[in-house]
Each structure stands twice: as structure tokens, then as C-alpha cells.
Motif scaffolding. Structure first.
Motif, PDB file in Angstrom:
ATOM      1  N   ALA A 141      49.580  25.327  48.362  1.00 38.78           N
ATOM      2  CA  ALA A 141      48.473  25.968  49.064  1.00 38.78           C
ATOM      3  C   ALA A 141      47.428  26.475  48.073  1.00 38.78           C
ATOM      4  CB  ALA A 141      48.987  27.127  49.911  1.00 38.78           C
ATOM      5  N   ILE A 142      46.163  26.447  48.495  1.00 38.12           N
ATOM      6  CA  ILE A 142      45.094  27.006  47.679  1.00 38.12           C
ATOM      7  C   ILE A 142      45.221  28.535  47.701  1.00 38.12           C
ATOM      8  CG2 ILE A 142      42.606  27.229  47.374  1.00 38.12           C
ATOM      9  CD1 ILE A 142      42.282  24.568  48.785  1.00 38.12           C
ATOM     10  N   PRO A 143      45.333  29.184  46.546  1.00 34.68           N
ATOM     11  CA  PRO A 143      45.478  30.644  46.535  1.00 34.68           C
ATOM     12  C   PRO A 143      44.148  31.344  46.787  1.00 34.68           C
ATOM     13  CG  PRO A 143      45.414  29.806  44.297  1.00 34.68           C
ATOM     14  CD  PRO A 143      45.365  28.607  45.203  1.00 34.68           C
ATOM     15  N   GLN A 144      44.219  32.652  47.013  1.00 38.71           N
ATOM     16  CA  GLN A 144      43.016  33.460  47.058  1.00 38.71           C
ATOM     17  C   GLN A 144      42.426  33.558  45.643  1.00 38.71           C
ATOM     18  OE1 GLN A 144      41.601  34.936  49.730  1.00 38.71           O
ATOM     19  NE2 GLN A 144      43.176  34.375  51.227  1.00 38.71           N
ATOM     20  N   ALA A 145      41.122  33.736  45.544  1.00 38.56           N
ATOM     21  CA  ALA A 145      40.502  33.960  44.243  1.00 38.56           C
ATOM     22  C   ALA A 145      40.735  35.404  43.807  1.00 38.56           C
ATOM     23  CB  ALA A 145      39.008  33.677  44.310  1.00 38.56           C
ATOM     24  N   PRO A 146      41.103  35.644  42.545  1.00 39.05           N
ATOM     25  CA  PRO A 146      41.254  37.019  42.069  1.00 39.05           C
ATOM     26  C   PRO A 146      39.897  37.718  42.010  1.00 39.05           C
ATOM     27  CG  PRO A 146      41.469  35.473  40.266  1.00 39.05           C
ATOM     28  CD  PRO A 146      41.360  34.644  41.506  1.00 39.05           C
ATOM     29  N   SER A 147      39.928  39.046  41.968  1.00 42.81           N
ATOM     30  CA  SER A 147      38.709  39.847  41.868  1.00 42.81           C
ATOM     31  C   SER A 147      38.745  40.628  40.563  1.00 42.81           C
ATOM     32  CB  SER A 147      38.594  40.798  43.060  1.00 42.81           C
ATOM     33  OG  SER A 147      37.465  41.640  42.931  1.00 42.81           O
ATOM     34  N   LEU A 148      37.890  40.277  39.615  1.00 39.36           N
ATOM     35  CA  LEU A 148      37.873  40.931  38.311  1.00 39.36           C
ATOM     36  C   LEU A 148      37.335  42.355  38.431  1.00 39.36           C
ATOM     37  CD1 LEU A 148      36.579  38.002  36.096  1.00 39.36           C
ATOM     38  CD2 LEU A 148      38.682  39.280  35.677  1.00 39.36           C
ATOM     39  N   THR A 149      38.012  43.304  37.771  1.00 39.43           N
ATOM     40  CA  THR A 149      37.537  44.692  37.737  1.00 39.43           C
ATOM     41  C   THR A 149      37.082  45.097  36.340  1.00 39.43           C
ATOM     42  OG1 THR A 149      39.825  45.454  37.439  1.00 39.43           O
ATOM     43  CG2 THR A 149      38.974  45.379  39.679  1.00 39.43           C
ATOM     44  N   ALA A 150      37.551  44.428  35.305  1.00 41.78           N
ATOM     45  CA  ALA A 150      37.101  44.687  33.929  1.00 41.78           C
ATOM     46  C   ALA A 150      37.393  43.436  33.095  1.00 41.78           C
ATOM     47  CB  ALA A 150      37.808  45.895  33.328  1.00 41.78           C
ATOM     48  N   PRO A 151      36.440  43.095  32.195  1.00 43.45           N
ATOM     49  CA  PRO A 151      35.181  43.772  31.891  1.00 43.45           C
ATOM     50  C   PRO A 151      34.143  43.559  32.990  1.00 43.45           C
ATOM     51  CG  PRO A 151      35.335  41.737  30.650  1.00 43.45           C
ATOM     52  CD  PRO A 151      36.655  41.900  31.339  1.00 43.45           C
ATOM     53  N   ALA A 152      33.160  44.456  33.039  1.00 43.55           N
ATOM     54  CA  ALA A 152      32.104  44.362  34.029  1.00 43.55           C
ATOM     55  C   ALA A 152      31.047  43.366  33.585  1.00 43.55           C
ATOM     56  CB  ALA A 152      31.472  45.746  34.241  1.00 43.55           C
ATOM     57  N   ALA A 153      30.300  42.865  34.542  1.00 47.34           N
ATOM     58  CA  ALA A 153      29.190  41.962  34.219  1.00 47.34           C
ATOM     59  C   ALA A 153      28.193  42.675  33.312  1.00 47.34           C
ATOM     60  CB  ALA A 153      28.503  41.513  35.504  1.00 47.34           C
ATOM     61  N   ASP A 154      27.735  41.963  32.292  1.00 50.18           N
ATOM     62  CA  ASP A 154      26.749  42.453  31.321  1.00 50.18           C
ATOM     63  C   ASP A 154      27.252  43.630  30.485  1.00 50.18           C
ATOM     64  OD1 ASP A 154      24.773  40.553  32.021  1.00 50.18           O
ATOM     65  OD2 ASP A 154      24.231  41.766  33.764  1.00 50.18           O
TER      66      ASP A 154
END
Length: 332
Positions: A201-214
Motif C-alpha cells: 500500500a502507498i503510505p501517508q507522506a510524513p510531515s517534517l517539523t525540523a529543520p524549518a523551511a529557510d
């Protein structure tokens, strides 16, 4: 001699004139080898020739004569070695190959392989390595148990055909229709020895919390990456930190139960331009679902990804590698 001065002048003239340059030549392909891939395939490898435009391959069956097989364009750049898989062969048969480089009317001498014989029995097993099935740019590599890339299989995922590309030697589709989180991908590979099947099955995409963008990350310090994940744990996470120049770090087998990973300090280096990209994939491999003539190390690589872009900057002068920020001394 009646005119010695004339003789000396002619000799001096001939000595001063440049000699005719030797005719151009083309080197022959080196280290030309043939390796049995399966009962119906043989893998061929050779060193590229500088100045070649193409390579002409000929094949001899048993004690017969050589006959043309295929002309393969010279691959510009990349590895020094080029390869080709000869498929659709007859089991239990002896084959010999020869190859030469060609370009603009030039032909090198022939390089001839050792004689090899395909097995009489269809006993080959295959290693399946899927990359980002379900995510962008899905690729699948198929290699025999002798290490030969197999290029003539029929490969589908949920009925969508994957087309063989050489280079890079993979089966590829621009996308898989209907591929969203939770979709089960069914893999079907037809080879001479039978059919290989697997599913994941295709998993859910993880959600990055660190490092932050820029964010501005200081070089030569451990970089801890953290993320959130919903749903059942995937089989593993795959992390890739990269940027122009020397920055290229991969952690391919992070446990699916983890929610953080620390990149070693010596891998956190300043890329050209300072910008770095971090990709994090959740991956399901479907290892237990494989059946057919397949090796146990096979994996589907069904993935969903997220990414972030940030800066890696030089450490302040005088700050030791791995040290924290400098602080003012406490007042007495």
C-alpha cells in the motif's frame, strides 16, 4: 658530387618539412566480458572508447560464424563501462560475442568475449528493487542472481506498463494513475522463468517539523531531523540530504517506528550556494508478499515523500566543530 650544395639544400628541406601524420585510428573496447544472466539471457560489458560514436556487436552460436547482432550508441558521460543484455536466447546453448568501436568511417579491431553457455534449466531468480512507486518518477530495477540487468521483462503496476530505459537500466512510468495514500499497488513481472508478483500500500507522506523551511543551519554540527506521521507505521523511512558540491547524505533504512533521526556532524557541510534540500520518504516494501522466481532481498519501494529547503552556513571563526553557540560569561 657535382653540386654538393644542391644535395645539402634538398636534405635540409626534407628534414625541415613535417612528416605525414599517421592515419587516425580508434581503440578497441577493453575488458569485454559476457556473463550468463539466465537460461535465456547473457549480459555484456565493456570499457567505453574515447572518440567512439557507436559499438557494433556480433554473435556466434555454437561453432557457427559471427553475424551482426546490434549497434549500440556510445553513451556520453557517466560510468566508464557500458553494457547490453542479449535476451531471448535458447537454454543450453553456447554463445560467443565480439565488439568493435566505430566512428565517421573508422572501425576498431574486434574484441572477442569468452564462450559462455546458457543453463539448460530455467533456474534463474531475480532481485526486484523498486524506487518511489506511487511517488514521483517511479523506477524499478530487475537484476538476475548473477548480477545481470534484465531488460526484456513485461512489468506492470495495477495494469500500467513500465517501459525499460537504458540508461539508467530501469523500468519506468511517468506516473501511476490513481496512486494516492492507501492505494494498494499490485506488481506483476513476466520473465522466462515465470511470473513475479507482489503488493504494498502507498503510505501517508510524513510531515517534517525540523529543520524549518529557510532555516540557517551551521555546518559541522549534528542535524536532528524530526517529523510527524499518521496511520500505521511504514516499513521504513528513507532520508536524503543533498546540495550542489559535496553535500550528499543518505540514510535508507530508518525504522518505521522512528520520528527523528540525527545526521552526523561530518555530513553537514556547506553546499555550493549554501542551499540544501532534505527529502524524507515513508516506504512500504511488501517483502512478505513476493512470489515467483524472486530473491528474498527484493523490495517494491512504494513511497510517499515530503521535503524542505534551507541554508547550511559556515561556522563562526574560532568555533570548534560540533560546539554550540558562544555565550557571554555570566556576571559575578
Amino acid at each position: 658530387m657535382k653540386y654538393p650544395w644542391l644535395y645539402l639544400a634538398v636534405a635540409a628541406f626534407l628534414t625541415a618539412c613535417p612528416q605525414n601524420p599517421p592515419p587516425p585510428t580508434l581503440g578497441r573496447p577493453g575488458d569485454f566480458t559476457a556473463t550468463v544472466g539466465s537460461s535465456t539471457s547473457i549480459g555484456l560489458r565493456w570499457l567505453k572508447v574515447e572518440g567512439a560514436a557507436a559499438y557494433q556487436l556480433e554473435r556466434k552460436v555454437g561453432s557457427g560464424s559471427f553475424s551482426p547482432l546490434v549497434s549500440i550508441p556510445h553513451e556520453m558521460g557517466g560510468p566508464l563501462v557500458q553494457s547490453h543484455t542479449d535476451s531471448g536466447l535458447t537454454p543450453g546453448t553456447r554463445y560467443t560475442y565480439r565488439i568493435r568501436a566505430v566512428n565517421a568511417g573508422l572501425q576498431s579491431e574486434w574484441s572477442t568475449s569468452a564462450e559462455v553457455e546458457t543453463p539448460a534449466a530455467a533456474s534463474t531468480r531475480y532481485r526486484v528493487s523498486g524506487y518511489w512507486l506511487g511517488a514521483s518518477d517511479p523506477n524499478l530495477y530487475l537484476v538476475t542472481d548473477t548480477g545481470v540487468v534484465f531488460s526484456s521483462a513485461t512489468v506492470t503496476v495495477n495494469g500500467t506498463p513500465l517501459t525499460y530505459r537504458n540508461p539508467p537500466g530501469s523500468y519506468y512510468a511517468p506516473s501511476l494513475p490513481g496512486a494516492t495514500a492507501g492505494t494498494v499497488l499490485n506488481l506483476n513481472i513476466t520473465v522466462p522463468e515465470g511470473t513475479i508478483t507482489a503488493s504494498a500500500a502507498i503510505p501517508q507522506a510524513p510531515s517534517l517539523t525540523a529543520p524549518a523551511a529557510d532555516a540557517r543551519i551551521t555546518e559541522n554540527r549534528p542535524l536532528t531531523v524530526t517529523w510527524n506521521y499518521t496511520g500505521p507505521d511504514p516499513d521504513r523511512f528513507y532520508l536524503h540530504l543533498l546540495g550542489d558540491g559535496p553535500l550528499n547524505y543518505v540514510a535508507a533504512n530508518i525504522s518505521g517506528a522512528e520520528r527523528s533521526f540525527t545526521i552526523p556532524a561530518d555530513q553537514v557541510v556547506v553546499p555550493a550556494g549554501g542551499r540544501a534540500s532534505l527529502f524524507l520518504y515513508a516506504v512500504n516494501d511488501g517483502k512478505a508478499s513476493f512470489s515467483g522466481p524472486v530473491l528474498p532481498t527484493s523490495a517494491m519501494g512504494v513511497a510517499a515523500s515530503t521535503s524542505v529547503i534551507f541554508d547550511i552556513v559556515p561556522a563562526p571563526p574560532g568555533l570548534p566543530a560540533g560546539a554550540g553557540p558562544r555565550r557571554a560569561p555570566a556576571l559575578p
